[in-house]
Design a protein around this motif. Structure first.
Motif, PDB file in Angstrom:
ATOM      1  N   ALA A  57       0.540   6.226  -5.910  1.00 33.96           N
ATOM      2  CA  ALA A  57      -0.191   6.102  -4.642  1.00 33.96           C
ATOM      3  C   ALA A  57       0.324   4.905  -3.834  1.00 33.96           C
ATOM      4  O   ALA A  57       0.515   4.985  -2.615  1.00 33.96           O
ATOM      5  CB  ALA A  57      -1.688   5.954  -4.931  1.00 33.96           C
ATOM      6  N   HIS A  58       0.575   3.784  -4.524  1.00 36.45           N
ATOM      7  CA  HIS A  58       1.094   2.591  -3.833  1.00 36.45           C
ATOM      8  C   HIS A  58       2.457   2.863  -3.221  1.00 36.45           C
ATOM      9  O   HIS A  58       2.727   2.467  -2.092  1.00 36.45           O
ATOM     10  CB  HIS A  58       1.211   1.417  -4.810  1.00 36.45           C
ATOM     11  CG  HIS A  58      -0.065   0.674  -4.973  1.00 36.45           C
ATOM     12  ND1 HIS A  58      -0.583  -0.125  -3.981  1.00 36.45           N
ATOM     13  CD2 HIS A  58      -0.941   0.621  -5.989  1.00 36.45           C
ATOM     14  CE1 HIS A  58      -1.723  -0.634  -4.400  1.00 36.45           C
ATOM     15  NE2 HIS A  58      -1.971  -0.199  -5.613  1.00 36.45           N
ATOM     16  N   ALA A  59       3.320   3.521  -3.999  1.00 38.80           N
ATOM     17  CA  ALA A  59       4.677   3.782  -3.509  1.00 38.80           C
ATOM     18  C   ALA A  59       4.623   4.663  -2.256  1.00 38.80           C
ATOM     19  O   ALA A  59       5.219   4.329  -1.230  1.00 38.80           O
ATOM     20  CB  ALA A  59       5.503   4.434  -4.613  1.00 38.80           C
ATOM     21  N   VAL A  60       3.877   5.760  -2.325  1.00 37.82           N
ATOM     22  CA  VAL A  60       3.806   6.696  -1.187  1.00 37.82           C
ATOM     23  C   VAL A  60       3.197   6.007   0.040  1.00 37.82           C
ATOM     24  O   VAL A  60       3.717   6.108   1.153  1.00 37.82           O
ATOM     25  CB  VAL A  60       2.987   7.958  -1.577  1.00 37.82           C
ATOM     26  CG1 VAL A  60       2.774   8.870  -0.386  1.00 37.82           C
ATOM     27  CG2 VAL A  60       3.668   8.709  -2.721  1.00 37.82           C
ATOM     28  N   GLY A  61       2.102   5.277  -0.169  1.00 35.57           N
ATOM     29  CA  GLY A  61       1.408   4.627   0.950  1.00 35.57           C
ATOM     30  C   GLY A  61       2.221   3.509   1.581  1.00 35.57           C
ATOM     31  O   GLY A  61       2.254   3.352   2.808  1.00 35.57           O
ATOM     32  N   THR A  62       2.901   2.732   0.747  1.00 37.32           N
ATOM     33  CA  THR A  62       3.658   1.597   1.285  1.00 37.32           C
ATOM     34  C   THR A  62       4.876   2.079   2.068  1.00 37.32           C
ATOM     35  O   THR A  62       5.188   1.541   3.134  1.00 37.32           O
ATOM     36  CB  THR A  62       4.085   0.634   0.149  1.00 37.32           C
ATOM     37  OG1 THR A  62       2.935   0.320  -0.622  1.00 37.32           O
ATOM     38  CG2 THR A  62       4.692  -0.644   0.697  1.00 37.32           C
ATOM     39  N   VAL A  63       5.548   3.107   1.557  1.00 37.15           N
ATOM     40  CA  VAL A  63       6.715   3.643   2.275  1.00 37.15           C
ATOM     41  C   VAL A  63       6.278   4.235   3.623  1.00 37.15           C
ATOM     42  O   VAL A  63       6.980   4.117   4.619  1.00 37.15           O
ATOM     43  CB  VAL A  63       7.467   4.669   1.398  1.00 37.15           C
ATOM     44  CG1 VAL A  63       8.491   5.439   2.195  1.00 37.15           C
ATOM     45  CG2 VAL A  63       8.134   3.954   0.228  1.00 37.15           C
ATOM     46  N   GLU A  64       5.077   4.817   3.647  1.00 42.03           N
ATOM     47  CA  GLU A  64       4.566   5.346   4.924  1.00 42.03           C
ATOM     48  C   GLU A  64       4.308   4.200   5.907  1.00 42.03           C
ATOM     49  O   GLU A  64       4.667   4.278   7.077  1.00 42.03           O
ATOM     50  CB  GLU A  64       3.256   6.118   4.662  1.00 42.03           C
ATOM     51  CG  GLU A  64       2.584   6.661   5.899  1.00 42.03           C
ATOM     52  CD  GLU A  64       3.245   7.952   6.407  1.00 42.03           C
ATOM     53  OE1 GLU A  64       4.169   8.458   5.734  1.00 42.03           O
ATOM     54  OE2 GLU A  64       2.835   8.417   7.487  1.00 42.03           O
ATOM     55  N   ALA A  65       3.679   3.136   5.383  1.00 37.54           N
ATOM     56  CA  ALA A  65       3.337   2.000   6.259  1.00 37.54           C
ATOM     57  C   ALA A  65       4.574   1.199   6.644  1.00 37.54           C
ATOM     58  O   ALA A  65       4.677   0.714   7.777  1.00 37.54           O
ATOM     59  CB  ALA A  65       2.316   1.103   5.547  1.00 37.54           C
ATOM     60  N   MET A  66       5.507   1.035   5.711  1.00 36.76           N
ATOM     61  CA  MET A  66       6.716   0.254   5.972  1.00 36.76           C
ATOM     62  C   MET A  66       7.931   1.008   5.420  1.00 36.76           C
ATOM     63  O   MET A  66       8.376   0.739   4.289  1.00 36.76           O
ATOM     64  CB  MET A  66       6.588  -1.147   5.361  1.00 36.76           C
ATOM     65  CG  MET A  66       5.437  -1.905   6.007  1.00 36.76           C
ATOM     66  SD  MET A  66       5.263  -3.594   5.458  1.00 36.76           S
ATOM     67  CE  MET A  66       6.370  -4.421   6.555  1.00 36.76           C
ATOM     68  N   PRO A  67       8.460   1.960   6.206  1.00 37.91           N
ATOM     69  CA  PRO A  67       9.578   2.770   5.719  1.00 37.91           C
ATOM     70  C   PRO A  67      10.759   1.888   5.298  1.00 37.91           C
ATOM     71  O   PRO A  67      11.031   0.871   5.941  1.00 37.91           O
ATOM     72  CB  PRO A  67       9.941   3.633   6.937  1.00 37.91           C
ATOM     73  CG  PRO A  67       8.699   3.672   7.769  1.00 37.91           C
ATOM     74  CD  PRO A  67       8.026   2.349   7.566  1.00 37.91           C
ATOM     75  N   GLY A  68      11.420   2.288   4.234  1.00 38.89           N
ATOM     76  CA  GLY A  68      12.589   1.540   3.764  1.00 38.89           C
ATOM     77  C   GLY A  68      12.268   0.491   2.705  1.00 38.89           C
ATOM     78  O   GLY A  68      13.169  -0.127   2.151  1.00 38.89           O
ATOM     79  N   LYS A  94       0.342  -4.413   6.770  1.00 38.88           N
ATOM     80  CA  LYS A  94      -0.897  -4.428   7.559  1.00 38.88           C
ATOM     81  C   LYS A  94      -2.000  -3.745   6.740  1.00 38.88           C
ATOM     82  O   LYS A  94      -1.715  -2.764   6.043  1.00 38.88           O
ATOM     83  CB  LYS A  94      -0.638  -3.643   8.857  1.00 38.88           C
ATOM     84  CG  LYS A  94      -1.414  -4.149  10.035  1.00 38.88           C
ATOM     85  CD  LYS A  94      -0.987  -3.422  11.284  1.00 38.88           C
ATOM     86  CE  LYS A  94      -2.158  -2.660  11.847  1.00 38.88           C
ATOM     87  NZ  LYS A  94      -1.831  -1.520  12.643  1.00 38.88           N
ATOM     88  N   LEU A  95      -3.200  -4.234   6.787  1.00 35.99           N
ATOM     89  CA  LEU A  95      -4.316  -3.727   5.964  1.00 35.99           C
ATOM     90  C   LEU A  95      -3.868  -3.585   4.508  1.00 35.99           C
ATOM     91  O   LEU A  95      -3.739  -2.476   3.968  1.00 35.99           O
ATOM     92  CB  LEU A  95      -4.836  -2.381   6.495  1.00 35.99           C
ATOM     93  CG  LEU A  95      -5.365  -2.355   7.922  1.00 35.99           C
ATOM     94  CD1 LEU A  95      -5.718  -0.934   8.352  1.00 35.99           C
ATOM     95  CD2 LEU A  95      -6.577  -3.253   8.061  1.00 35.99           C
ATOM     96  N   PRO A  96      -3.578  -4.715   3.847  1.00 37.37           N
ATOM     97  CA  PRO A  96      -2.948  -4.655   2.522  1.00 37.37           C
ATOM     98  C   PRO A  96      -3.756  -3.955   1.430  1.00 37.37           C
ATOM     99  O   PRO A  96      -3.189  -3.556   0.419  1.00 37.37           O
ATOM    100  CB  PRO A  96      -2.715  -6.130   2.170  1.00 37.37           C
ATOM    101  CG  PRO A  96      -3.525  -6.919   3.102  1.00 37.37           C
ATOM    102  CD  PRO A  96      -3.776  -6.085   4.309  1.00 37.37           C
ATOM    103  N   GLN A  97      -5.064  -3.779   1.644  1.00 35.10           N
ATOM    104  CA  GLN A  97      -5.854  -3.088   0.611  1.00 35.10           C
ATOM    105  C   GLN A  97      -5.880  -1.570   0.823  1.00 35.10           C
ATOM    106  O   GLN A  97      -6.497  -0.852   0.042  1.00 35.10           O
ATOM    107  CB  GLN A  97      -7.278  -3.648   0.573  1.00 35.10           C
ATOM    108  CG  GLN A  97      -7.324  -5.014  -0.094  1.00 35.10           C
ATOM    109  CD  GLN A  97      -8.565  -5.795   0.268  1.00 35.10           C
ATOM    110  OE1 GLN A  97      -8.769  -6.134   1.445  1.00 35.10           O
ATOM    111  NE2 GLN A  97      -9.396  -6.089  -0.696  1.00 35.10           N
ATOM    112  N   SER A  98      -5.195  -1.091   1.881  1.00 34.12           N
ATOM    113  CA  SER A  98      -5.317   0.339   2.215  1.00 34.12           C
ATOM    114  C   SER A  98      -4.189   1.207   1.663  1.00 34.12           C
ATOM    115  O   SER A  98      -4.281   2.435   1.700  1.00 34.12           O
ATOM    116  CB  SER A  98      -5.351   0.510   3.738  1.00 34.12           C
ATOM    117  OG  SER A  98      -4.075   0.206   4.293  1.00 34.12           O
ATOM    118  N   THR A  99      -3.105   0.605   1.145  1.00 32.60           N
ATOM    119  CA  THR A  99      -1.900   1.408   0.891  1.00 32.60           C
ATOM    120  C   THR A  99      -2.082   2.493  -0.185  1.00 32.60           C
ATOM    121  O   THR A  99      -1.575   3.597  -0.017  1.00 32.60           O
ATOM    122  CB  THR A  99      -0.688   0.520   0.534  1.00 32.60           C
ATOM    123  OG1 THR A  99      -1.098  -0.434  -0.427  1.00 32.60           O
ATOM    124  CG2 THR A  99      -0.132  -0.182   1.742  1.00 32.60           C
ATOM    125  N   ALA A 100      -2.789   2.179  -1.266  1.00 33.20           N
ATOM    126  CA  ALA A 100      -2.948   3.204  -2.319  1.00 33.20           C
ATOM    127  C   ALA A 100      -3.814   4.363  -1.805  1.00 33.20           C
ATOM    128  O   ALA A 100      -3.523   5.535  -2.094  1.00 33.20           O
ATOM    129  CB  ALA A 100      -3.543   2.600  -3.586  1.00 33.20           C
TER     130      ALA A 100
END
Ligand code: ADP
Length: 266
Positions: free
Chosen positions: A83-94, A242-248
């Motif tokens: 969940a973290h990987a998918v969410g973080t790549v969406e929020a910050m691609p690359g 941004k919104l660091p608790q939201s990525t997962a």
């Protein structure tokens, strides 16, 4: 179609709702209660209320986090690392490295160029190196608010080394420093340095080279002084998402969309 991602963490529960264009319609957060299922229900309802939607509008729910299996309404649960990987790549691609420090665990995740997980390390056995350490420090030892922490760290001139590897022993060490008259700002800077060193050490022990871009998430990433501390120790830029608790929860919502489409096609 609306998709929900519900992340029931050890400390906080979060919900992200997205539409079929990946647009975030709501992000809500609350403290996790003893009853994990009730926490999932409450945070989902809070997100529905915030976006003016009802449960009938939700096509698919994916849960993640420590309490993910306790949430009965979920259609599917996925591990937090995914969940973290998918969410973080969406929020910050690359993104190539994720550092996540939550309430009771810390993780370092390395991603390949396509955003897939290459390797990861996680500490969920011991409070040292997690947000719990900051809770003990602020609430029990210093009687200050979490929001004061970053400002205090910046004021520090001479941070002591916190050498204990365990939170319980570190507490005794901190009490001893306080009784010697070491100022609060130096104590908090010493604790944050020890957490940063511990998390970097965990990643390096797992053969991770902290490839850039490095993204910091989880509740502790709300602290700008700790973000800077990571950059200094690694000698590389580290950016708080941004919104660091939201990525997962975001990653879970995106997985809900993918899973719904997959199941519909079958
Ligand atoms: P989880 O997902 O594991 O439930 P979160 O990612 O929501 O946890 O993070 C919660 C943690 O974040 C708490 O332990 C709290 O101590 C920590 N935290 C929140 N704000 C700050 C801050 N400004 N500085 C340091 N830690 C913080």
């Amino acid at each position: 179609m609306i998709y929900a991602g519900v992340d029931i963490g050890s400390t906080t529960s979060k919900c992200v709702l997205i539409d079929e264009n990946r647009k975030v319609l709501a992000f809500e957060i609350m403290f996790t209660e003893f009853d994990r299922n009730a926490s999932g229900e409450k945070i989902l309802q809070a997100a529905l209320d915030a976006s003016g939607l009802s449960i009938e509008d939700i096509a698919y729910i994916v849960s993640t986090g420590y309490g993910r299996k306790a949430f009965l309404r979920t259609n599917k649960d996925i591990p937090e690392i995914i969940a973290h990987a998918v969410g973080t790549v969406e929020a910050m691609p690359g993104t190539r490295t994720i550092i996540d420090i939550g309430g009771q665990d810390s993780k370092v995740i390395e991603l390949d160029e396509s955003g897939a997980i290459a390797r990861f390390e996680m500490n969920d056995k011991c409070a040292a190196g997690t947000g719990r350490f900051f809770e003990v420090l602020t609430q029990r030892l210093l009687g200050i608010e979490m929001s004061e922490l970053s400002g205090l760290i910046y004021k520090s001139k001479n941070a002591p080394t916190i050498s204990s590897m365990c939170t319980i022993f570190a507490e005794t060490e901190i009490i001893s420093y306080l009784s010697q008259g070491v100022p609060k700002e130096d104590i908090v800077a010493g604790v944050s340095r020890s957490i940063v060193r511990r998390v970097i050490g965990m990643g390096k022990a797992g053969q991770m080279s902290f490839k850039e871009p490095i993204v910091f998430s989880g509740g502790v990433a709300q602290n700008p002084a700790i973000v800077e501390e990571f950059s200094q120790h690694l000698g590389k830029p580290v950016t708080a998402v941004k919104l660091p608790q939201s990525t997962a929860a975001l990653g879970a919502a995106l997985t809900a969309m993918k899973q719904y489409e997959k199941e519909k096609a079958q």
